[in-house]
Design an enzyme around this catalytic site. Structure first.
Site, mmCIF file in Angstrom:
data_model
loop_
_atom_site.group_PDB
_atom_site.id
_atom_site.type_symbol
_atom_site.label_atom_id
_atom_site.label_comp_id
_atom_site.label_asym_id
_atom_site.label_seq_id
_atom_site.Cartn_x
_atom_site.Cartn_y
_atom_site.Cartn_z
ATOM 1 N N ALA A 88 38.117 47.684 42.225
ATOM 2 C CA ALA A 88 37.772 46.494 43.003
ATOM 3 C C ALA A 88 37.835 45.325 42.042
ATOM 4 C CB ALA A 88 36.386 46.628 43.625
ATOM 5 N N TYR A 109 34.659 37.801 42.024
ATOM 6 C CA TYR A 109 35.749 38.381 42.797
ATOM 7 C C TYR A 109 35.562 39.884 42.923
ATOM 8 C CZ TYR A 109 38.349 33.983 42.277
ATOM 9 O OH TYR A 109 38.750 32.666 42.322
ATOM 10 N N SER A 110 36.002 40.414 44.030
ATOM 11 C CA SER A 110 36.070 41.851 44.273
ATOM 12 C C SER A 110 34.741 42.537 43.999
ATOM 13 C CB SER A 110 37.223 42.463 43.460
ATOM 14 O OG SER A 110 37.779 43.558 44.153
ATOM 15 N N ALA A 111 34.670 43.491 43.055
ATOM 16 C CA ALA A 111 33.418 44.216 42.815
ATOM 17 C C ALA A 111 32.281 43.264 42.460
ATOM 18 C CB ALA A 111 33.612 45.234 41.695
ATOM 19 N N TYR A 164 31.955 40.306 43.608
ATOM 20 C CA TYR A 164 31.513 39.686 44.847
ATOM 21 C C TYR A 164 30.663 40.655 45.675
ATOM 22 C CZ TYR A 164 30.977 37.316 49.163
ATOM 23 O OH TYR A 164 30.380 36.747 50.246
#
Length: 290
Positions: A17, A157-159, A161
């Site tokens: 992620a 971002y991603s993980a 987030y």
């Protein structure tokens, strides 16, 4: 030349992620270590030798650290750099941090009578899937115990987030970013490079799927389909987690298709609550606490 097999095992053929640009940078840096030449990704600099050594050795170092900064009753937990399942450091080291360290710090803050609120100071492109959602659940389920705020400095971002979304509120700077709600898995096919170099690899296995995804053969269609199913399942878990945490429709989250949002755009989509510089966000939290 050292090949860094441990680092490779944590990057290739496992779900991540992570913001795609960061994934490309790491893949590019590792490619040369395998003797297969540079992966032609645009942009980004390779990891430093220190970071590569840290990644390979699992993050061991000799620094003694306190788990967080305590400022006027607020525990400020640093969540920055690439996120991995486990590290031996309580704070980011050489650009990386483990979910186990964040969990340790968060639980310590929850149990600290001197702490009245918890602020996660986040600046991260994301990282490994393993360990991410269990941590996000812990933070979400602890909301009633103490106020929690994700102060982005600059991006989540991603993980990263997923973790930010578990907090009660999220602030993002004008130039910061949120989103990238998606999962990525990178596979490297070195079969042509091996053949051109005069090497032939024979894989002896028990079980038809035992060698699925190995780098010495092209990725078979059935193996690709199986990996895609796993990635899809994790992606749906990500969508459901963010939808629950942010009180959004899963359809709205899914429809972002892992897009990233700059500043106010993240507030508009529902991924953040306010556009604030980190110091402004912290002062606002102190004012709310009285």
């Amino acid at each position: 030349m050292k090949s860094y097999p441990f680092a490779a095992a944590r990057i290739f053929d496992i779900p991540l992620a992570m913001h795609p640009v960061k994934g490309q940078v790491i893949a590019r840096a590792l490619a040369g270590r395998f003797g297969i030449g540079d992966i032609n990704f645009a942009g980004g600099e390779p990891l430093t030798p220190v970071a590569m050594e840290w990644f390979e050795e699992g993050g061991d170092d000799s620094h003694s650290e306190t788990p967080y900064d305590l400022v006027e009753g607020v525990a400020v937990i640093d969540v920055s750099g690439t996120l991995v399942q486990k590290s031996s450091n309580l704070r980011p080291y050489s650009g990386m941090l483990g979910y186990n360290a964040i969990r340790h710090n968060f639980l310590a803050a929850l149990n600290d009578k001197a702490v009245s609120a918890i602020a996660l100071s986040i600046d991260s492109p994301g990282g490994e899937v393993a360990g991410c959602f269990d941590l996000a659940d812990l933070i979400y389920e602890s909301r009633e115990a103490k106020p929690t705020l994700a102060i982005l400095n600059e991006c989540a971002y991603s993980a990263a987030y997923a973790i930010a979304s578990a907090c009660e509120q999220i602030t993002v700077p004008r130039t910061g970013g949120t989103g990238s709600v998606g999962v990525i898995c990178m596979h490297i096919d070195a079969s042509k490079a091996m053949s051109n170099a005069g090497f032939s690899v024979t894989i002896i296995k028990y079980g038809d799927r035992k060698a699925d995804g190995n780098q010495f053969n092209p990725l078979a269609k059935d193996a690709l389909a199986r990996f895609q199913t796993d990635v899809d399942e994790m992606g749906e878990l990500f969508v459901a987690t963010v939808a629950r945490n942010r009180n959004l429709s899963a359809d709205v989250v899914r429809a972002t298709q892992a897009t990233t949002f700059l500043g106010a755009a993240g507030v508009e989509i529902g991924f953040a609550d306010a556009v604030m510089a980190p110091d402004e966000a912290f002062r606002s939290l102190l004012a709310e606490l009285g």
